[in-house]
Design a protein around this motif. Structure first.
Motif, mmCIF file in Angstrom:
data_model
loop_
_atom_site.group_PDB
_atom_site.id
_atom_site.type_symbol
_atom_site.label_atom_id
_atom_site.label_comp_id
_atom_site.label_asym_id
_atom_site.label_seq_id
_atom_site.Cartn_x
_atom_site.Cartn_y
_atom_site.Cartn_z
ATOM 1 N N SER A 229 0.865 -1.176 0.000
ATOM 2 C CA SER A 229 0.000 0.000 0.000
ATOM 3 C C SER A 229 0.901 1.226 0.000
ATOM 4 O O SER A 229 2.050 1.170 0.444
ATOM 5 C CB SER A 229 -0.933 0.008 1.211
ATOM 6 N N ARG A 230 0.333 2.330 -0.475
ATOM 7 C CA ARG A 230 1.166 3.502 -0.738
ATOM 8 C C ARG A 230 0.479 4.763 -0.243
ATOM 9 O O ARG A 230 -0.737 4.908 -0.331
ATOM 10 C CB ARG A 230 1.393 3.569 -2.240
ATOM 11 N N ILE A 231 1.299 5.689 0.277
ATOM 12 C CA ILE A 231 0.789 6.998 0.647
ATOM 13 C C ILE A 231 1.686 8.044 -0.012
ATOM 14 O O ILE A 231 2.921 7.959 0.061
ATOM 15 C CB ILE A 231 0.725 7.177 2.183
ATOM 16 N N THR A 271 13.031 8.997 7.470
ATOM 17 C CA THR A 271 11.871 8.395 6.808
ATOM 18 C C THR A 271 12.268 7.113 6.086
ATOM 19 O O THR A 271 11.596 6.084 6.189
ATOM 20 C CB THR A 271 11.257 9.389 5.803
ATOM 21 N N ARG A 272 13.369 7.167 5.353
ATOM 22 C CA ARG A 272 13.830 5.980 4.633
ATOM 23 C C ARG A 272 14.166 4.841 5.599
ATOM 24 O O ARG A 272 13.803 3.681 5.361
ATOM 25 C CB ARG A 272 15.068 6.317 3.798
ATOM 26 N N GLN A 273 14.833 5.168 6.721
ATOM 27 C CA GLN A 273 15.214 4.146 7.685
ATOM 28 C C GLN A 273 13.989 3.499 8.334
ATOM 29 O O GLN A 273 13.934 2.283 8.534
ATOM 30 C CB GLN A 273 16.101 4.760 8.763
ATOM 31 N N ILE A 274 13.015 4.322 8.686
ATOM 32 C CA ILE A 274 11.807 3.810 9.328
ATOM 33 C C ILE A 274 11.045 2.870 8.398
ATOM 34 O O ILE A 274 10.608 1.785 8.795
ATOM 35 C CB ILE A 274 10.900 4.978 9.774
ATOM 36 N N LEU A 275 10.898 3.273 7.156
ATOM 37 C CA LEU A 275 10.169 2.438 6.191
ATOM 38 C C LEU A 275 10.939 1.160 5.881
ATOM 39 O O LEU A 275 10.343 0.079 5.796
ATOM 40 C CB LEU A 275 9.908 3.231 4.912
ATOM 41 N N ALA A 276 12.248 1.265 5.708
ATOM 42 C CA ALA A 276 13.059 0.088 5.407
ATOM 43 C C ALA A 276 12.993 -0.922 6.544
ATOM 44 O O ALA A 276 12.995 -2.131 6.307
ATOM 45 C CB ALA A 276 14.509 0.495 5.141
ATOM 46 N N GLY A 277 12.932 -0.433 7.782
ATOM 47 C CA GLY A 277 12.849 -1.319 8.939
ATOM 48 C C GLY A 277 11.548 -2.087 9.013
ATOM 49 O O GLY A 277 11.412 -3.021 9.805
ATOM 50 N N GLY A 280 9.446 -1.717 3.891
ATOM 51 C CA GLY A 280 8.944 -0.767 2.904
ATOM 52 C C GLY A 280 10.056 0.054 2.290
ATOM 53 O O GLY A 280 11.243 -0.202 2.491
ATOM 54 N N TYR A 281 9.674 1.065 1.552
ATOM 55 C CA TYR A 281 10.658 1.941 0.917
ATOM 56 C C TYR A 281 9.985 3.259 0.537
ATOM 57 O O TYR A 281 8.760 3.391 0.591
ATOM 58 C CB TYR A 281 11.273 1.286 -0.320
ATOM 59 N N THR A 293 6.457 14.521 -5.804
ATOM 60 C CA THR A 293 5.618 13.548 -5.122
ATOM 61 C C THR A 293 6.504 12.542 -4.411
ATOM 62 O O THR A 293 7.275 11.804 -5.054
ATOM 63 C CB THR A 293 4.689 12.800 -6.105
ATOM 64 N N PHE A 294 6.428 12.538 -3.081
ATOM 65 C CA PHE A 294 7.138 11.546 -2.276
ATOM 66 C C PHE A 294 6.164 10.413 -1.966
ATOM 67 O O PHE A 294 5.075 10.658 -1.439
ATOM 68 C CB PHE A 294 7.655 12.171 -0.981
ATOM 69 N N SER A 295 6.572 9.199 -2.273
ATOM 70 C CA SER A 295 5.695 8.031 -2.112
ATOM 71 C C SER A 295 6.304 7.048 -1.118
ATOM 72 O O SER A 295 7.444 6.602 -1.299
ATOM 73 C CB SER A 295 5.482 7.327 -3.452
ATOM 74 N N ALA A 296 5.541 6.727 -0.074
ATOM 75 C CA ALA A 296 5.966 5.755 0.931
ATOM 76 C C ALA A 296 5.204 4.455 0.717
ATOM 77 O O ALA A 296 3.972 4.456 0.683
ATOM 78 C CB ALA A 296 5.711 6.298 2.337
ATOM 79 N N PHE A 297 5.924 3.356 0.562
ATOM 80 C CA PHE A 297 5.327 2.040 0.331
ATOM 81 C C PHE A 297 5.548 1.152 1.549
ATOM 82 O O PHE A 297 6.659 1.095 2.092
ATOM 83 C CB PHE A 297 5.953 1.368 -0.892
ATOM 84 N N LEU A 298 4.484 0.430 1.955
ATOM 85 C CA LEU A 298 4.596 -0.517 3.056
ATOM 86 C C LEU A 298 3.870 -1.810 2.674
ATOM 87 O O LEU A 298 2.860 -1.775 1.968
ATOM 88 C CB LEU A 298 4.000 0.069 4.335
ATOM 89 N N PRO A 299 4.371 -2.960 3.144
ATOM 90 C CA PRO A 299 3.789 -4.248 2.749
ATOM 91 C C PRO A 299 2.393 -4.455 3.332
ATOM 92 O O PRO A 299 2.086 -3.984 4.428
ATOM 93 C CB PRO A 299 4.779 -5.279 3.311
ATOM 94 N N ARG A 300 1.576 -5.177 2.588
ATOM 95 C CA ARG A 300 0.216 -5.473 3.037
ATOM 96 C C ARG A 300 0.156 -6.704 3.930
ATOM 97 O O ARG A 300 -0.837 -6.899 4.639
ATOM 98 C CB ARG A 300 -0.693 -5.692 1.831
#
Length: 308
Positions: A229-231, A271-277, A280-281, A293-300
Motif C-alpha cells: 500500500s502507498r501513501i 523516513t527511509r530508515q523507518i520504512l526500510a525497517g 517498505g521503501y 511527489t514523495f511516495s511511501a510504500f509498506l507491505p500489506r
C-alpha cells in the motif's frame, strides 16, 4: 574350484556390504552431531568440545571452531550494542535538562522589560534552542534505528488514517503560508508501526510545507496494490532535479537549492530508515512546473516484511 570362487565372492560381498553399512552409520552419526552443533549455535548455547583429529571428525572440528568463533563475535556484538544503548540514553538524559532550562530562561527574559532590540534576540535564542533540541532528538533516533536499539512493532492498519492524522498536524502551519492541504485518501491496508510510520509521513509533510511557496497546494493520497500500500505527499514546490533524487535521502544531505530553508538534512533519511525497517521503501518523482511527489510504500502482509 568354482565353490571356492563362489565362497570368496560371497565373503567379498558381505565385507563390502558391511563396509558400506559402517560408512553409512558413521556418516549418519557425524550428520547428527553436526546438526546438534548448528542447532545449539542457533539457540545460543553452543560450547566447543574436543574432537579426535581423524578423517571422520575433521569437518566437525572445523565447524566447531567456526561456531565457537561466531558465538564469541555475537557476544561481543551484543556487549557493544548494550554499551551504545546506555550511551544514547545518557546523551538523551544529559542534554534534555540543560536544553529545557535554556528555553525556560529565554521565555522568562521575554517577559522582562528589555532594551530595544533585545526582544528579537530572545526570540531567536528560543528558536535556535528548539532547533538544536530537534537535531539532537533526530540524531538519537537515527542512531537507535541504525544500531537496532529502536524496535519497530508492525501491526495491521490503514495508511489512510495515518495520512489524515499527519495532515491534521500541519494544517495550521500550512495555512500560515497560504498553502492548501487536500486529502484524496482511499483504504490502504498495510502492516506497519503506527507511531513511527506517522512520524515518517510527518517528515514528508514537513518538507512539503517548507518548500511549497505561498498559495501552493499539498495533496495527501493513499492507494492499495496487491503486495504493497502507498501513501503520497504531492506538492507544487520547485521540482527536485532528477540527479538529486538518490542523494536527498542521505543523512545530512541538503540540495544546493535548499540552503535558504531551515533544516539539517536528516528528516528524509529517517523516513527511509523507518520504512526500510518495516519492509517498505520511499521514492520521489518530480517534473518541472508540477512539483514533487514523495511516495511511501509498506507491505500489506506480514510475510512481505524484512527483518528489522
Amino acid at each position: 574350484m568354482n565353490a571356492w570362487l563362489i565362497l570368496l565372492a560371497a565373503v567379498c560381498c558381505v565385507t563390502g556390504i558391511g563396509a558400506v553399512a559402517s560408512a553409512r552409520h558413521m556418516i549418519r552419526r557425524s550428520n547428527l552431531r553436526l546438526e546438534k552443533m548448528v542447532q545449539a549455535a542457533m539457540e545460543g548455547s553452543f560450547q566447543e568440545e574436543r574432537f579426535d583429529e581423524d578423517i571422520h571428525s575433521a569437518t566437525e572440528s572445523l565447524l566447531a571452531r567456526y561456531l565457537s568463533s561466531s558465538q564469541s563475535s555475537l557476544r561481543s556484538l551484543e556487549e557493544q550494542r548494550d554499551k551504545l544503548g546506555r550511551l544514547l540514553s545518557d546523551i538523551s538524559h544529559q542534554t534534555r535538562t540543560p536544553m529545557t532550562n535554556i528555553r525556560l530562561y529565554a521565555q522568562l527574559l521575554e517577559e522582562q522589560e528589555l532594551p530595544e532590540g533585545a526582544g528579537s534576540l530572545t526570540a531567536e535564542l528560543i528558536r535556535q534552542t528548539e532547533k538544536l533540541q530537534g537535531l539532537i532528538e533526530a540524531l538519537l533516533q537515527s542512531s537507535r534505528l541504525e544500531s537496532g536499539l529502536l524496535v519497530l512493532h508492525p501491526t495491521r492498519g490503514d495508511l489512510s488514517a495515518i495520512g489524515a492524522r499527519a495532515a491534521g498536524q500541519y494544517r495550521s502551519l500550512a495555512a500560515e503560508k497560504g498553502i492548501t492541504i487536500l486529502l484524496e485518501l482511499a483504504p490502504a491496508p498495510a502492516v506497519f508501526d503506527e507511531k513511527w510510520t506517522e512520524e515518517a509521513v510527518c517528515n514528508l509533510l514537513d518538507n512539503a510545507v517548507k518548500y511549497t511557496p505561498e498559495g501552493g497546494c499539498i495533496t495527501v493520497r493513499s492507494q492499495s496494490y496487491e503486495l504493497f500500500s502507498r501513501i503520497d505527499i504531492a506538492d507544487t514546490g520547485p521540482a527536485i532535479p532528477e540527479e538529486e533524487h538518490a542523494k536527498i535521502f542521505g543523512r545530512f544531505y541538503r540540495a544546493p537549492a535548499a540552503w535558504k530553508q531551515e533544516g539539517v538534512g536528516i528528516g528524509l533519511y529517517l523516513t527511509r530508515q523507518i520504512l526500510a525497517g518495516q519492509g517498505g521503501y520511499v521514492k520521489v518523482g518530480s517534473a518541472p512546473g508540477k512539483g514533487n511527489t514523495f511516495s511511501a510504500f509498506l507491505p500489506r502482509a506480514l510475510t512481505a516484511l524484512s527483518e528489522i
